[in-house]
Motif scaffolding. Structure first.
Motif: not given
Length: 285
Positions: A6, A9, A32, A102, A177, A179, A205, A223, A234, A251, A253
């Protein structure tokens, strides 16, 4: 699992052909897209020219962002749905598999229960439109407190609340999603992730957070690249996704500030290497 790029982002931009070439060079399965940018290009150069590079590439179009906005009257609601349908038409022409939105985590207009009913109705309408174009709708939360500052009424910002809302919508083409950053900041632990079935997940994400970060005041600037913050596991999430045979898009992000000073190509190459390292840890390389 599909390795998805993506660009927006990550704070990188360029001609469509350049971004597609970068994605292909560094082993991404798909992109994306910014569907509103594509709409603007279509207005100036015609849709066929705007999509030609995407169609000729071997990359899939994974998903695109759509807004879920409050509207005070029926006329405004109708206009919003018409705008959404135009976005879906563009996405469908590119064989996009999903769109995502979102939840705004606070409101100046609606108390929690009224806002819950508004979102239940609005997301049902959005899912029905997405189904018309053979797409799924993914719904994510925004957990950082800065998104709720100076608003009258708090709303959904934690993953358990998000799951409750999505479960209240009867459409079969809606999911969440996942995330990892927002779920961590919103007090979502691995036990909540393990409540998810494969059909509940529209997209994933990945991001990390500094281990010393104060979750009560953390911002999106924190982030950071998976594996470089020490705050989010993760790999454990990816292991669970592998266990339930999730084969959808993933993805990375992160905040553009985490990539400051890197060229566009260096950024994509770095993100690709992080992906490969994460997948290698779970035996998916």
């Amino acid at each position: 699992m599909q390795k998805i790029l993506n660009p927006s982002v990550l704070g990188i931009s360029g001609r469509q052909s350049e971004l597609i070439e970068l994605g292909m060079t560094y082993g991404f399965r798909g992109l994306d897209i910014d569907v509103q940018e594509l709409q603007r290009r279509a207005q100036s150069s015609g849709f066929e020219q705007a999509r030609q590079f995407l169609q000729s590439a071997k990359l899939i179009v994974s998903s695109f962002l759509v807004p879920c906005e409050y509207a005070a009257n029926e006329a405004a609601q109708k206009t919003q749905l018409e705008q959404l349908e135009k976005m879906l038409e563009v996405g469908a022409a590119l064989n996009a598999k999903a769109c995502f939105t979102h939840i705004e985590p606070a409101s100046n207009e609606l108390p929690f229960h009224e806002n819950f009913e508004f979102h239940r109705t609005k997301l049902t309408q959005m899912a029905e439109l997405a189904a018309k174009y053979k797409m799924t709708l993914g719904v994510g939360c925004l957990a950082a407190a800065s998104h709720r500052a100076d608003r009258a009424y708090q709303f959904i910002y934690q993953p358990d609340q998000l799951l409750m809302l999505v479960k209240m919508i009867s459409a079969s083409n809606i999911g969440v999603i996942l995330d990892t950053w927002n779920w961590h900041v919103g007090s979502g632990n691995l036990d909540i992730v393990r409540q998810l079935r494969v059909q509940d997940i529209v997209g994933v994400r990945l991001a990390d957070i500094p281990a010393t970060a104060d979750l009560a005041s953390v911002t999106e600037d924190q982030r950071v690249i998976p594996g470089e913050g020490g705050g989010i596991d993760n790999v454990a999430v990816l292991n669970y996704l592998a266990d339930i045979k999730y084969e959808g898009p993933v993805t990375i992000e992160v905040s553009p500030t985490a990539l400051r000073g890197s060229s566009r190509e260096a950024t994509v190459q770095r993100i690709s290497k992080v992906f490969d390292a994460q997948f290698q840890e779970i035996g998916r390389a």
